[in-house]
Design a protein around this motif. Structure first.
Motif, mmCIF file in Angstrom:
data_model
loop_
_atom_site.group_PDB
_atom_site.id
_atom_site.type_symbol
_atom_site.label_atom_id
_atom_site.label_comp_id
_atom_site.label_asym_id
_atom_site.label_seq_id
_atom_site.Cartn_x
_atom_site.Cartn_y
_atom_site.Cartn_z
ATOM 1 N N GLU A 89 -54.404 -48.219 22.464
ATOM 2 C CA GLU A 89 -52.980 -48.259 22.121
ATOM 3 C C GLU A 89 -52.756 -48.846 20.726
ATOM 4 O OE1 GLU A 89 -51.326 -50.447 25.363
ATOM 5 O OE2 GLU A 89 -51.433 -48.758 26.754
ATOM 6 N N GLY A 90 -51.663 -48.394 20.104
ATOM 7 C CA GLY A 90 -51.304 -48.876 18.778
ATOM 8 C C GLY A 90 -51.740 -47.961 17.658
ATOM 9 N N GLN A 91 -52.506 -46.921 17.982
ATOM 10 C CA GLN A 91 -52.942 -45.956 16.974
ATOM 11 C C GLN A 91 -52.064 -44.716 17.044
ATOM 12 O OE1 GLN A 91 -57.697 -46.498 16.750
ATOM 13 N NE2 GLN A 91 -56.977 -45.703 18.699
ATOM 14 N N PRO A 92 -51.785 -44.073 15.911
ATOM 15 C CA PRO A 92 -50.926 -42.886 15.943
ATOM 16 C C PRO A 92 -51.530 -41.723 16.721
ATOM 17 C CG PRO A 92 -51.890 -43.201 13.756
ATOM 18 C CD PRO A 92 -52.180 -44.439 14.539
ATOM 19 N N THR A 93 -52.857 -41.743 16.900
ATOM 20 C CA THR A 93 -53.519 -40.659 17.630
ATOM 21 C C THR A 93 -53.745 -40.995 19.103
ATOM 22 O OG1 THR A 93 -55.655 -41.564 16.906
ATOM 23 C CG2 THR A 93 -54.718 -39.752 15.606
ATOM 24 N N CYS A 94 -53.189 -42.107 19.576
ATOM 25 C CA CYS A 94 -53.456 -42.545 20.953
ATOM 26 C C CYS A 94 -52.817 -41.599 21.971
ATOM 27 C CB CYS A 94 -52.932 -43.957 21.166
ATOM 28 S SG CYS A 94 -53.237 -44.571 22.846
ATOM 29 N N LEU A 95 -53.635 -41.107 22.900
ATOM 30 C CA LEU A 95 -53.178 -40.174 23.932
ATOM 31 C C LEU A 95 -52.981 -40.847 25.292
ATOM 32 C CD1 LEU A 95 -55.553 -37.218 22.991
ATOM 33 C CD2 LEU A 95 -53.058 -37.242 22.728
ATOM 34 N N SER A 96 -52.983 -42.164 25.328
ATOM 35 C CA SER A 96 -52.855 -42.854 26.614
ATOM 36 C C SER A 96 -51.515 -42.576 27.287
ATOM 37 C CB SER A 96 -53.046 -44.368 26.431
ATOM 38 O OG SER A 96 -54.421 -44.677 26.296
ATOM 39 N N SER A 97 -50.437 -42.526 26.521
ATOM 40 C CA SER A 97 -49.135 -42.247 27.131
ATOM 41 C C SER A 97 -49.099 -40.831 27.690
ATOM 42 C CB SER A 97 -47.998 -42.462 26.133
ATOM 43 O OG SER A 97 -48.147 -41.603 25.005
ATOM 44 N N PHE A 98 -49.804 -39.905 27.047
ATOM 45 C CA PHE A 98 -49.885 -38.540 27.554
ATOM 46 C C PHE A 98 -50.702 -38.497 28.846
ATOM 47 C CE2 PHE A 98 -51.608 -34.064 27.162
ATOM 48 C CZ PHE A 98 -50.406 -33.448 27.469
ATOM 49 N N ALA A 99 -51.763 -39.305 28.913
ATOM 50 C CA ALA A 99 -52.551 -39.386 30.144
ATOM 51 C C ALA A 99 -51.712 -39.923 31.296
ATOM 52 C CB ALA A 99 -53.779 -40.273 29.918
ATOM 53 N N ARG A 100 -50.875 -40.914 31.004
ATOM 54 C CA ARG A 100 -49.989 -41.452 32.054
ATOM 55 C C ARG A 100 -48.977 -40.396 32.492
ATOM 56 N NH1 ARG A 100 -50.121 -45.915 28.422
ATOM 57 N NH2 ARG A 100 -48.027 -45.453 27.638
ATOM 58 N N LEU A 101 -48.467 -39.638 31.534
ATOM 59 C CA LEU A 101 -47.493 -38.595 31.847
ATOM 60 C C LEU A 101 -48.107 -37.522 32.736
ATOM 61 C CD1 LEU A 101 -44.691 -37.280 31.271
ATOM 62 C CD2 LEU A 101 -45.783 -36.130 29.341
ATOM 63 N N LYS A 102 -49.306 -37.056 32.393
ATOM 64 C CA LYS A 102 -49.943 -35.996 33.169
ATOM 65 C C LYS A 102 -50.299 -36.457 34.578
ATOM 66 C CE LYS A 102 -50.393 -32.489 31.819
ATOM 67 N NZ LYS A 102 -49.416 -31.368 31.729
ATOM 68 N N LEU A 103 -50.516 -37.735 34.747
ATOM 69 C CA LEU A 103 -50.771 -38.264 36.091
ATOM 70 C C LEU A 103 -49.591 -37.986 37.015
ATOM 71 C CD1 LEU A 103 -52.700 -39.930 37.891
ATOM 72 C CD2 LEU A 103 -51.611 -41.989 36.996
ATOM 73 N N THR A 104 -48.379 -38.042 36.467
ATOM 74 C CA THR A 104 -47.183 -37.789 37.276
ATOM 75 C C THR A 104 -46.979 -36.308 37.560
ATOM 76 O OG1 THR A 104 -45.650 -37.575 35.390
ATOM 77 C CG2 THR A 104 -46.101 -39.806 36.203
ATOM 78 N N HIS A 105 -47.700 -35.436 36.860
ATOM 79 C CA HIS A 105 -47.542 -33.991 37.038
ATOM 80 C C HIS A 105 -48.520 -33.390 38.036
ATOM 81 C CE1 HIS A 105 -45.668 -33.473 32.727
ATOM 82 N NE2 HIS A 105 -44.943 -34.234 33.522
#
Length: 332
Positions: A89-105
Motif C-alpha cells: 500500500e501507498g504506491q501508485p501501482t498498488c492493486l490491493s484495493s482491486f484485490a479486495r474489490l474482486k473478493l466481493t465479486h
C-alpha cells in the motif's frame, strides 16, 4: 503410469481457483504485504500488526507462498519482487484495493451457467448509472491498473516533449491518464468526459498530483454528449471498447475522429485477443466478465479494431504491448 499420461492436478487447481482470489483478497484486506514490507516477517509478528489470529496469518502466508507472491526467507517470510511492486500500500501501482474489490465479486460467478444460456446478464443490477455510490470504491480501485499502461503510452507518443497538446479522455474514470500525462508535460491540457460523480473523484486525484489547473471535466454520458470538432491532439478510449458492441464502437470511433485535429491520435487501451482467438489467456478469460456484466460487450480481436477504425476514417493502426494484460491500439 508414465510421465506422458495426464493427471488431474491442473484441473483440481482450476476447479479450486477461487481459493487464489480468496487468499489474495483476504491478505490485501489485512495489509499483509504492507506489513511484510515494513519488517513483520513471521506469522506471529504479522498477526500482532494486523490484529488477526496467528493461525489465520500462517494460513495466508502458506497460501501466498503457493501463489508465488510470498517466499520463505530463513526463519521468516518476505514479499516476492512482484508483490513488492504491486501489492504494498501507498504506491501508485498498488492493486490491493482491486484485490479486495474482486473478493466481493466472487459470488456473481455462480450465475455464469445461466448467463451463458441466456447470452447476457440475467438480472438488472443497475450498476452502470451515474449516481451509483459504488463508484467511490470502484474507480480508485481500478486506477492502479492503468499506471504502467498510461506511462507506456506516454513514452510511445513522446508526450513529455510534445509541447502544448490537448487531450480528451473519454470515460476517463479516475483521471489517471490525465494525471500521469499532465505530470510529464507541463504544457499539456486535458479534458475528461464522464459522469459528474466520477469526475469529482478524478478532480481529487488531479489535485493531489498538483496538475488540476490544467484539467477540465465535462459532466455527461459519452454516448450522447458532443466532443466538438477538430479540438484535440490526442483522445483516450481506455477500457471502454470491451463494454460496447461493434456498432457502438464504430460510431464512437467516428465521433472521436471528428473531434481530433488533422493528424491527431486515438489511444485505445483494452484486452485485445488474437485474430484466431488463440490468446492471450487473460484477454480470452475476460470475455466471461463481459458476458456477466454487459449486454453487447466482449473481448475484441485485432481484426475487429482494424475494421472499425477504418470505417471511422483512421488510416494507420498499430498494436503495442504493455507491462500489463492490456494492449494499446494507436490509430491516426
Amino acid at each position: 503410469m508414465t510421465s506422458s499420461q495426464p493427471t488431474p492436478e491442473r484441473i483440481m487447481q482450476l476447479i479450486n481457483g477461487y481459493w487464489a482470489t480468496g487468499i489474495l483478497g483476504a491478505a490485501a484486506s489485512h495489509a499483509l504485504f504492507t506489513h511484510l514490507a515494513s519488517g513483520a516477517d513471521t506469522a506471529e509478528r504479522i498477526a500482532e500488526r494486523a490484529g488477526i489470529s496467528e493461525r489465520g496469518a500462517q494460513t495466508l502466508l502458506d497460501g501466498l507462498v503457493s501463489l508465488g507472491l510470498v517466499e520463505s526467507h530463513g526463519a521468516g517470510y518476505r514479499n516476492t519482487a512482484e508483490a513488492a511492486a504491486y501489492l504494498v500500500e501507498g504506491q501508485p501501482t498498488c492493486l490491493s484495493s482491486f484485490a479486495r474489490l474482486k473478493l466481493t465479486h466472487m459470488g456473481s460467478l455462480a450465475a455464469l451457467p445461466e448467463v451463458v444460456r441466456a447470452g447476457g446478464p440475467v438480472t438488472d443490477a443497475a450498476v452502470e448509472v451515474a449516481d451509483n455510490p459504488h463508484w467511490e470504491e470502484v474507480v480508485p480501485a481500478i486506477a492502479a491498473q492503468s499506471v504502467p499502461v498510461a506511462t507506456a503510452a506516454a513514452d510511445l507518443l513522446g508526450l513529455a516533449d510534445a509541447g502544448a497538446v490537448s487531450i480528451l479522455d473519454i470515460g476517463g474514470g479516475s483521471g489517471i491518464y490525465s494525471a500521469i500525462w499532465l505530470g510529464l508535460n507541463p504544457a499539456a491540457r486535458a479534458t475528461q468526459l464522464d459522469w459528474a460523480p466520477v469526475n469529482a473523484i478524478a478532480r481529487r486525484l488531479l489535485a493531489q498530483r498538483g496538475v488540476a489547473d490544467r484539467f477540465t471535466c465535462i459532466d455527461g454520458d459519452f454516448h450522447s454528449t458532443g466532443f466538438g470538432t477538430a479540438r484535440y491532439d490526442i483522445a483516450v478510449y481506455s477500457h471502454i471498447a470491451h463494454q460496447e458492441g461493434p456498432e457502438d464502437n464504430v460510431a464512437m470511433f467516428a465521433k472521436i475522429r471528428g473531434a481530433l485535429k488533422p493528424g491527431g491520435t486515438l489511444v485505445i487501451c483494452d484486452f485485445v485477443v488474437d485474430d484466431d482467438r488463440g490468446g492471450p489467456p487473460f484477454a480470452l478469460m475476460f470475455g466471461a466478465e463481459m458476458l456477466l456484466k454487459s449486454k453487447q460487450g466482449g473481448t475484441w480481436r485485432r481484426a475487429d479494431y482494424r475494421g472499425w477504425l477504418a470505417k471511422a476514417g483512421f488510416e494507420e493502426v498499430s498494436f503495442e504491448p504493455t507491462p500489463s494484460p492490456a494492449t494499446l491500439v494507436i490509430a491516426r
